[in-house]
Design an enzyme around this catalytic site. Structure first.
Site, PDB file in Angstrom:
ATOM      1  N   LYS A 139      12.498  68.622 -94.553  1.00 47.26           N
ATOM      2  CA  LYS A 139      12.744  68.713 -93.114  1.00 47.26           C
ATOM      3  C   LYS A 139      14.180  68.323 -92.783  1.00 47.26           C
ATOM      4  O   LYS A 139      14.756  67.418 -93.407  1.00 47.26           O
ATOM      5  CB  LYS A 139      11.799  67.768 -92.347  1.00 47.26           C
ATOM      6  CG  LYS A 139      10.329  68.143 -92.464  1.00 47.26           C
ATOM      7  CD  LYS A 139      10.003  69.427 -91.695  1.00 47.26           C
ATOM      8  CE  LYS A 139       8.577  69.901 -91.911  1.00 47.26           C
ATOM      9  NZ  LYS A 139       7.586  69.145 -91.166  1.00 47.26           N
ATOM     10  N   GLN A 181       1.117  60.008-100.549  1.00 42.68           N
ATOM     11  CA  GLN A 181       1.164  61.443-100.306  1.00 42.68           C
ATOM     12  C   GLN A 181       2.335  61.958-101.137  1.00 42.68           C
ATOM     13  O   GLN A 181       3.187  61.177-101.554  1.00 42.68           O
ATOM     14  CB  GLN A 181       1.385  61.730 -98.828  1.00 42.68           C
ATOM     15  CG  GLN A 181       2.633  61.066 -98.271  1.00 42.68           C
ATOM     16  CD  GLN A 181       2.654  61.066 -96.750  1.00 42.68           C
ATOM     17  OE1 GLN A 181       1.629  61.186 -96.106  1.00 42.68           O
ATOM     18  NE2 GLN A 181       3.840  60.934 -96.182  1.00 42.68           N
ATOM     19  N   ASP A 197       5.817  69.984 -96.272  1.00 42.13           N
ATOM     20  CA  ASP A 197       6.545  69.111 -97.204  1.00 42.13           C
ATOM     21  C   ASP A 197       5.658  67.990 -97.750  1.00 42.13           C
ATOM     22  O   ASP A 197       6.127  67.152 -98.500  1.00 42.13           O
ATOM     23  CB  ASP A 197       7.795  68.528 -96.528  1.00 42.13           C
ATOM     24  CG  ASP A 197       7.480  67.725 -95.270  1.00 42.13           C
ATOM     25  OD1 ASP A 197       6.394  67.958 -94.681  1.00 42.13           O
ATOM     26  OD2 ASP A 197       8.288  66.863 -94.888  1.00 42.13           O
ATOM     27  N   ASP A 256       1.291  53.128 -95.427  1.00 39.26           N
ATOM     28  CA  ASP A 256       1.428  54.231 -94.489  1.00 39.26           C
ATOM     29  C   ASP A 256       0.100  54.961 -94.299  1.00 39.26           C
ATOM     30  O   ASP A 256      -0.547  55.347 -95.281  1.00 39.26           O
ATOM     31  CB  ASP A 256       2.482  55.192 -95.063  1.00 39.26           C
ATOM     32  CG  ASP A 256       2.878  56.283 -94.094  1.00 39.26           C
ATOM     33  OD1 ASP A 256       3.674  55.978 -93.190  1.00 39.26           O
ATOM     34  OD2 ASP A 256       2.391  57.417 -94.245  1.00 39.26           O
ATOM     35  N   ASN A 257      -0.300  55.143 -93.045  1.00 38.92           N
ATOM     36  CA  ASN A 257      -1.491  55.946 -92.727  1.00 38.92           C
ATOM     37  C   ASN A 257      -2.678  55.706 -93.661  1.00 38.92           C
ATOM     38  O   ASN A 257      -3.214  56.660 -94.231  1.00 38.92           O
ATOM     39  CB  ASN A 257      -1.127  57.432 -92.792  1.00 38.92           C
ATOM     40  CG  ASN A 257      -0.414  57.892 -91.536  1.00 38.92           C
ATOM     41  OD1 ASN A 257      -0.599  57.310 -90.470  1.00 38.92           O
ATOM     42  ND2 ASN A 257       0.400  58.926 -91.648  1.00 38.92           N
ATOM     43  N   GLU A 313      -0.861  50.473 -91.510  1.00 38.80           N
ATOM     44  CA  GLU A 313      -0.269  51.262 -90.426  1.00 38.80           C
ATOM     45  C   GLU A 313      -1.252  52.352 -90.027  1.00 38.80           C
ATOM     46  O   GLU A 313      -1.120  53.498 -90.400  1.00 38.80           O
ATOM     47  CB  GLU A 313       1.068  51.891 -90.879  1.00 38.80           C
ATOM     48  CG  GLU A 313       1.821  52.541 -89.730  1.00 38.80           C
ATOM     49  CD  GLU A 313       2.015  54.043 -89.902  1.00 38.80           C
ATOM     50  OE1 GLU A 313       1.385  54.612 -90.803  1.00 38.80           O
ATOM     51  OE2 GLU A 313       2.778  54.632 -89.124  1.00 38.80           O
ATOM     52  N   LYS A 350      14.310  59.020 -89.360  1.00 43.12           N
ATOM     53  CA  LYS A 350      13.370  59.555 -90.334  1.00 43.12           C
ATOM     54  C   LYS A 350      13.936  60.811 -90.997  1.00 43.12           C
ATOM     55  O   LYS A 350      13.591  61.119 -92.133  1.00 43.12           O
ATOM     56  CB  LYS A 350      12.031  59.898 -89.665  1.00 43.12           C
ATOM     57  CG  LYS A 350      11.269  58.678 -89.189  1.00 43.12           C
ATOM     58  CD  LYS A 350       9.802  58.984 -88.921  1.00 43.12           C
ATOM     59  CE  LYS A 350       9.608  59.878 -87.723  1.00 43.12           C
ATOM     60  NZ  LYS A 350       8.180  60.150 -87.463  1.00 43.12           N
ATOM     61  N   TYR A 351      14.794  61.558 -90.245  1.00 46.27           N
ATOM     62  CA  TYR A 351      15.260  62.835 -90.763  1.00 46.27           C
ATOM     63  C   TYR A 351      16.755  62.895 -91.013  1.00 46.27           C
ATOM     64  O   TYR A 351      17.252  63.909 -91.474  1.00 46.27           O
ATOM     65  CB  TYR A 351      14.855  63.960 -89.796  1.00 46.27           C
ATOM     66  CG  TYR A 351      13.404  63.922 -89.445  1.00 46.27           C
ATOM     67  CD1 TYR A 351      12.432  64.268 -90.387  1.00 46.27           C
ATOM     68  CD2 TYR A 351      12.980  63.500 -88.185  1.00 46.27           C
ATOM     69  CE1 TYR A 351      11.087  64.210 -90.073  1.00 46.27           C
ATOM     70  CE2 TYR A 351      11.639  63.441 -87.856  1.00 46.27           C
ATOM     71  CZ  TYR A 351      10.689  63.788 -88.798  1.00 46.27           C
ATOM     72  OH  TYR A 351       9.370  63.725 -88.492  1.00 46.27           O
TER      73      TYR A 351
END
Lengths: 671, 671
Positions: free
Chosen positions: A258, A318, A353, A389-390, A418, A531-532
């Site tokens: 991204k 992930q 992604d 994360d998640n 999170e 983040k990007y």
């Protein structure tokens, strides 16, 4: 043998005491409660028996792995409720349960006193009691035996002139104590379950967290490195943070990378999202080469620890499509009917992604072991604190197993969940083992919302298994309250997070620079999110909150009342824009009163009503409140006092109450 | 194998759904909930999974002893709460639990619809779905297989022109229904516990009880007999009672027999207390010869049943000193150090005419079997309803075992617990198996007391295990409210008991004759109590309540709303002396509104506020209230209406609401 007889054979039918409704107990003991080293565990239970006999009860506890139980007596409250408490002195697992029995001696003593008062003949009663004392003598060890044997003999003396002294002996507290030390537990009832406690390090309860993107720390527009983070550590330490949390530091995938502002079309040279983990350079156990090496990371952890800072890593299970796992273990992902691997999606949104793991994989056991080994690997590099994360998109049984197994070996490990998701899912992850949890604090802004939510988190059963970590912002969340409230809102939300929560954190430098531009109107995401892309921050921008943060963290460290959440109490104010709450710590005279103007735009004033009598202050007594933020001091009187707060200058008071105001009577020569 | 690997091996790690907080569930499933034949069992649970997948859940249930489970679907409410319900059609034990799984087809269909709306390419998605449908075809039986196979093939057709019809098929409710009928439960989660239900006969829920002393029914001052009871049955039936309960009918002990008014010195010829059980003539399985024989008793039971009355016996597990058990089983009693047996006492009070059983006896197993056999014996004589005396002075494990064992064979048995003791003890006996319980109704008199207590009994978890039987008086209890309130209080307390409680009872003829003289000022015991002497009653005394009782019991029978407690709702009134409540029955339009003047001395009036919209009445609509006590009819309007009640005449209204008032529009030729 008849069926009925057989069913009776299986019972301890002569154990008459009932034990039930033991609290704390999470889902019938399926999950552990949480404590930190040195905490007390207060346990209550309904305990009673048939008839009029008196009973005795003890609370049993032991550290996991030890075989002997320790015990403390339980005492009756009202309505057949009993209470006991003990301290947990070491990290790791503990167990507790309750044991209770009919206390025939206590019952006998109780009845004897009443019969004596009524002038009844007690000769047979005294001999009945002597039997009980004699039996205790046979159970007792060492000197107990002698004293009990002598007492039993004395109770049965035949000399009528000695009756009064025999009765005095029978009713004496000395004999009661001796008998209590040698109880008859033959027919005791043990509570049906053993309940578990997870005892964590203090940092699990009390800590200030700071999140930053290492890649934004580079000089002259270069990609930041772990060495840049090392250079940055003193600033983090000066601000008073205990944990420095880094987003994923692993190689970033190249496929479907991204671009800025989550652009699906990435321009050459753009760094991608750190959460798109894995590339040819490696996966969850590797470091992005631009950041540095494992050796650099080791130095970072060491240097941080010298400054009393723990490095927390972000573990995001992930994979980017080019993660080595994808080739090595295609069966850990969901295969589509065209042979491709299912990327993450929340239709119609697609995240090409990112490949989620498939927790229904036939090879889930091997996958679980590998995922757990990621934590083990980083623990080996000195990391004990993990932000996960998640976690709510991974199977619950995995987390329960993984965290349990890890903490068996490494009880110092801390896992921050999170999971910004539905309440029951969030709570279940906490029960499954997560040490701390992000929560709905970013969206709780009004007095009513804050009061209700923090009451739920700190005053209900939730406080036994979920420890909130309060974040006013994260890289994913720029709440509307900060977008529209500007600098005053950044100040008040920081003070609320840091005083309502023993654990809190901010995502900086966006926070101390009061960055409040969102991607789009109504969106709670940052414009030009780190983040990007790589950002470069001017840390000395006028109006920055660095000094306020330093001061707030110093106040937190200096005041034990702010080290925990169990002493939180809200107080009425007559203005809905003004919230007031206090925190106190058991066994300390430290008492902190926080008053915050929730309106970032206007001066607000109002009257507080404080529970001064609870605080050992006379209803009309005077006391000093010392504002630890401004060093201002005020003399207040009684329960009702006035406050006025200008958000542009200081949207909050953080008072320490000084109760002992000296009078002439405390002067040395007064008496 | 590593420890971690071993611990994973034991888990169903790929079962991702979580099921928790199942309700009803009493003490983690340790005790059964109670229902009667034909009742519904409504079950709720928190059910959710990780991520965004949709789930499906069913409620499983079966009758104890059957091997196959029945199932009903559960439906989501809000906040991850799901609900299902089923009917219990037979007496005895039932079990229920919950099963849930990730529904991959439903998730796929849900996502497909969203992607379709967004205009995304669905070719791979359709093939993914076809895989799911094909798998279902292999699981399905008979015609399901064919339809599913055909659908799977249709979804993968290569003809691009047929895309829309393939999507229509994919999203069709027909395919959804077919897939729901053949679910993939391979990775389903089953709730950790199976929960129990005790299904009792209707009489356990709904019944009017009448207690009398047979020995007081004799003619011309003679000791009454069972034949006198038979002669008295028509009067009991006319009054509309369902249960005739007799105090113990066994031989009465002679040692330490009590005289009139509990006099420790008994005069020759005095009959003693029926609760001092056992003499040379026999014990708990014998009948006092003055009352008659087992054959007489058999005729009584038969004649009663012809009149639709059940005979209830009082089972009091305690012995007079001359009970045969005392000689045969001295070890069932507590021995004192002088060799005597411990009589009952509550120091300084002594009850030398009663020996309690010792539930810590070394021979408790034999004692349990013998005590249980007492119930078996009387069941053999046709008795299914038992009032159990002071169960709270016998060990809880005994009751749980005894009632469980008895009801396994005789599910029609009903046990009324007479435990006027602390709330948790009373509740525990109900959990242990007692079908019904006496309770604090005698001492709940004000509007606030009645509202709070009946709400606790009918609207909280208590209603799952405890069925209250409301008695305004008993031979042991003449409440102050009756002593001082006179006839109006006897009327209002009767109406309250009979309408608040689906089960209620009175001790007569003392009740219908409004006997209100107490033994002493402040004492709640009868003067010249029938417990210690034979009384002779003039049943035709002017002012007696026989006709009111008959009418009230008839109203109870005619109105299904009064057959249960779960439809009870209290309504506000603006006068604290006036209480108003309604009862409704699911699946019936029967709606009863009761309004009672709680002040026995003065006329009281006030305004009621009724939830008319809940009752399908327009806020300003008119409706008829029909007083079933007086046959008076009133036209009321909307929520607020006026009442005035004269206690001397009628302290209460028992209204039936007639909602369907005819208008011209309901006239045949109107349209």
């Amino acid at each position: 043998m008849s069926d009925s007889k057989k069913s009776a054979e299986k019972l301890d039918g002569d154990c008459r005491v009932v034990i039930s409704e033991v609290r704390p107990e999470i889902e019938a003991g399926q999950f552990a409660i949480k404590r930190t080293v040195g905490d007390h565990v207060e346990v209550e239970a309904d305990i009673f028996t048939d008839g009029h006999d008196l009973i005795a009860a003890v609370l049993l506890y032991r550290k996991e792995g030890e075989t002997d139980w320790s015990e403390v007596p339980m005492v009756p409250l009202v309505n057949d409720r009993w209470r006991g408490r003990f301290e947990v002195t070491g990290m790791g697992g503990y167990r507790y349960t309750v044991l209770a029995w009919v206390d025939h001696f206590k019952s006998w003593q109780h009845d004897l006193a009443k019969k004596h008062k009524a002038g009844q003949d007690l000769s047979v009663d005294l001999r009945d009691g002597a039997r009980l004392v004699g039996a205790a003598a046979r159970r007792a060890v060492q000197e107990g035996t002698l004293q009990l044997t002598a007492s039993a003999r004395a109770l049965t003396e035949q000399d009528p002139s000695g009756l009064e002294s025999r009765i005095a002996l029978a009713l004496s507290p000395q004999l009661a104590a001796l008998m209590a030390a040698n109880p008859d537990r033959q027919r005791s009832t043990r509570y049906v379950r053993e309940l578990c406690i997870t005892v964590d390090p203090e940092l699990a309860r009390f800590g200030a967290w700071y999140e930053l993107f290492p890649r934004s720390l580079g000089k002259d527009g270069k990609h930041g490195t772990l060495d840049d983070v090392i250079d940055h550590l003193p600033r983090v330490a000066e601000m008073g943070f205990d944990v420095l949390y880094l987003p994923p530091i692993h190689p970033v995938g190249r496929a479907f990378r991204k671009g800025k502002n989550n652009n699906p079309e990435c321009q050459p040279g753009e760094p991608g999202s750190p959460w798109a983990i894995g590339a040819i350079e490696g996966g969850h156990k590797s470091i992005l080469p631009e950041l540095g090496t494992l050796a650099d990371f080791g130095r970072l952890v060491m240097r941080a620890r010298e400054l009393k800072i723990e490095i927390a890593l972000d573990i995001a299970f992930q994979c980017a499509p080019d993660h080595p796992y994808v080739k090595a273990h295609p069966d850990w992902f969901r295969q589509r009917s065209d042979g491709s691997i299912q990327y993450a999606e929340n239709p119609p949104k697609k995240y090409q992604d990112i490949y989620p793991f498939d927790f229904e994989s036939g090879d889930w056991k091997a996958m679980w072991l590998e995922l757990k080994s990621v934590f083990e690997f980083w623990h080996g590099q000195g990391v004990t604190v993990f932000r996960v994360d998640n976690p709510h998109t991974k199977a619950f049984p995995f987390w329960q197993w993984c965290i349990t197994e890890l903490k068996k070996k490494h009880p110092e490990m801390i896992f921050l969940s999170e999971a910004f998701t539905r309440p029951k899912v969030m709570y279940r992850l906490a029960k499954a083992g997560f040490t701390q949890s992000y929560n709905y604090f970013p969206w709780r802004n009004t007095k009513k919302e804050l009061t209700e939510y923090l009451t739920e988190l700190t005053r209900t059963e939730v406080s036994e298994f979920l420890r909130p970590n309060l974040w006013p912002n994260t890289p994913d969340i720029l709440p509307l309250s900060l977008q529209y409230g500007g600098r005053p809102a950044f100040m008040s939300r920081l003070i609320l997070a840091a005083t309502l929560g023993a654990s809190y954190g901010i995502y900086g430098p966006a926070y101390e620079l009061c960055v409040n531009q969102s991607r789009a109107a109504g969106a709670e995401e940052y414009l030009d999110s780190e983040k990007y892309e790589i950002r470069s921050w001017n840390l000395n921008l006028p109006g920055n909150l660095t000094e306020l943060i330093r001061r707030v963290n110093q106040i937190r460290r200096d005041n034990p009342a702010l080290h925990r959440n169990d002493g939180l109490e809200f107080h009425p104010t007559d203005n809905d824009q003004i919230i007031a709450f206090s925190k106190s710590a058991e066994g300390s005279d430290n008492l902190i009163l926080v008053v915050v103007n929730l309106d970032p735009h206007h001066v607000q004033s109002g009257w507080l009503t404080l529970p001064v009598e609870e605080w050992d202050i006379a209803p009309t007594g005077s006391y000093q409140v010392h504002d630890l933020l401004t060093d201002g001091r005020y003399l207040w009187n009684g329960a009702r006092n006035f406050v006025q707060l200008d958000p542009a200058f200081a949207p909050a008071h953080v008072f320490r109450l000084r109760r002992r105001v000296c009078t002439e009577e405390s002067f040395d020569y007064y008496l």
